[in-house]
Write a protein that holds these residues in place. Structure first.
Motif, PDB file in Angstrom:
ATOM      1  N   VAL A 231     -34.150  -5.388  28.938  1.00 26.75           N
ATOM      2  CA  VAL A 231     -34.919  -6.542  28.468  1.00 26.75           C
ATOM      3  C   VAL A 231     -35.618  -7.218  29.639  1.00 26.75           C
ATOM      4  CG1 VAL A 231     -34.745  -8.811  27.395  1.00 26.75           C
ATOM      5  CG2 VAL A 231     -33.442  -6.887  26.459  1.00 26.75           C
ATOM      6  N   VAL A 232     -34.911  -7.354  30.753  1.00 28.70           N
ATOM      7  CA  VAL A 232     -35.507  -7.981  31.936  1.00 28.70           C
ATOM      8  C   VAL A 232     -36.660  -7.138  32.474  1.00 28.70           C
ATOM      9  CG1 VAL A 232     -35.062  -8.652  34.332  1.00 28.70           C
ATOM     10  CG2 VAL A 232     -33.396  -9.189  32.559  1.00 28.70           C
ATOM     11  N   ALA A 233     -36.465  -5.824  32.515  1.00 27.44           N
ATOM     12  CA  ALA A 233     -37.473  -4.942  33.109  1.00 27.44           C
ATOM     13  C   ALA A 233     -38.720  -4.833  32.244  1.00 27.44           C
ATOM     14  CB  ALA A 233     -36.873  -3.553  33.337  1.00 27.44           C
ATOM     15  N   GLN A 234     -38.543  -4.732  30.915  1.00 28.28           N
ATOM     16  CA  GLN A 234     -39.687  -4.509  30.021  1.00 28.28           C
ATOM     17  C   GLN A 234     -40.238  -5.773  29.397  1.00 28.28           C
ATOM     18  OE1 GLN A 234     -38.905   0.003  28.273  1.00 28.28           O
ATOM     19  NE2 GLN A 234     -38.621  -1.754  26.949  1.00 28.28           N
ATOM     20  N   GLN A 235     -39.350  -6.760  29.150  1.00 27.39           N
ATOM     21  CA  GLN A 235     -39.688  -7.959  28.388  1.00 27.39           C
ATOM     22  C   GLN A 235     -40.212  -7.592  26.997  1.00 27.39           C
ATOM     23  OE1 GLN A 235     -42.208 -10.017  31.430  1.00 27.39           O
ATOM     24  NE2 GLN A 235     -40.582 -11.550  31.366  1.00 27.39           N
TER      25      GLN A 235
END
Length: 342
Positions: A231-235
């Motif tokens: 989630v943090v990497a792709q948003q």
């Protein structure tokens, strides 16, 4: 002497890889940094696969299920409760552990190929539910516009790809270190002993199902935490991130890196993901065929992976021991019951 040299060489290679990962965001562009962060998250899922497949002896194709549970729990609940990274990792790990605990009665009693089929079915069922639960997950359209995360209370949000990558690297390194320490405990020894000779471990009075349940739930928590990093990497997340192709690629990476090696699984999963992304650009439409051929070749040519381990370690199931003569001394395994009790 040879083993000592091999250990030192592996330590040197690990140090070089870690140094390269640390300096990577300063020598690559933002897009590559984002891809590296996503690859690290998938590599952490590979660590959970290695924990089950190589250490506990339960081959799995279903670690994308707790991976998805952690990702959606972080995206749906984490942002509403707190945008702090520590909280979101904890929420995601808890979601993955809960899902794994719910599937313990299905997975733990099974063995061998049956485990593969059950875990595959669980993973596909979770993806189907995510695709149809539009009110919460956004369905096949996924969830976009996820709130940026801040590592700790009082710190600024991670607004750049470089910052998100470094955050992902720190979390992955911390969790991999925790797994390595866990495998050095009595719990890790019991898992290896049960993988090598489950009948013997049961006969000595150890509760093998309890140990396997603990490994299954722990692996689920690790995969769930990896979901928060995705989630943090792709948003952005969608059910397509957790399909069968991802499960197969993760298992392939673990086989290449060595099923009983946590570090090898991390590197192998990252390597396979990188090759897949490269093949999709070079051979559009043929990348799955090439990866399938690579998987078959790896199973036959490198049954214990590149990072070979002596003895039965790294195999899905050890070979049956030949019958011993009544007057022959008892053979010693790599991990024996008296050693475990000491």
């Amino acid at each position: 002497m040879r083993d000592e040299l091999i250990r030192r060489a592996r330590g040197a290679v690990a140090a070089l890889v870690l140094a390269g990962l640390v300096v990577a965001p300063w020598v690559v562009d933002d897009y590559t940094a984002a891809i590296l962060a996503r690859t690290l998250a998938l590599g952490l899922v590979g660590v959970s696969v290695a924990l089950l497949t190589g250490v506990a002896g339960m081959p799995t194709l279903g670690q994308t299920a707790p991976y998805a549970a952690g990702a959606y729990a972080c995206a749906v609940l984490g942002s509403q409760i707190s945008d702090v990274g520590v909280v979101q990792v904890a929420v995601a790990a808890g979601a993955g552990a809960v899902l794994a605990a719910l599937t313990v009665p299905l997975v733990v009693p099974a063995r061998g190929l049956i485990v593969l089929m059950i875990t595959l079915a669980i993973g596909e069922l979770v993806v189907t539910v995510l695709g149809r639960w539009r009110s919460v997950t956004g369905g096949t359209d996924g969830l976009a516009g996820i709130t940026p995360v801040r590592p700790f209370w009082g710190l600024p949000v991670l607004a750049t790809d470089q910052a998100r990558y470094l955050y992902t690297l720190v979390v992955v390194a911390t969790l991999v270190g925790a797994v390595l320490l866990l495998l050095r405990t009595r719990f890790g020894l019991l898992l290896r002993a049960g993988r090598d000779d489950e009948t013997r471990l049961r006969a000595s009075g150890h509760r093998v199902p309890l140990h396997l349940s603990g490994a299954h739930i722990t692996a689920g928590a690790i995969a769930g935490a990896a979901g928060s990093l995705l989630v943090v990497a792709q948003q952005y997340i969608s059910p397509a991130d957790f399909g069968f192709d991802t499960s197969a690629l993760l298992l392939l990476g673990v086989v290449i890196g060595g099923t009983a090696s946590v570090g090898g699984a991390l590197v192998g999963a990252a390597l396979v993901i990188a090759v897949r992304d490269w093949l999709f650009g070079v051979l559009p439409g043929h990348a799955p065929l090439v990866l399938g051929a690579l998987f078959v070749a790896t199973v036959y040519l490198l049954p214990t992976g590149v990072n070979r381990v002596r003895g039965p370690r790294g195999r899905l199931r050890p070979p049956a021991a030949p019958p011993s003569r009544p007057d022959a001394p008892a053979a010693r395994d790599h991990v024996t019951v008296p050693e475990l009790r000491a």
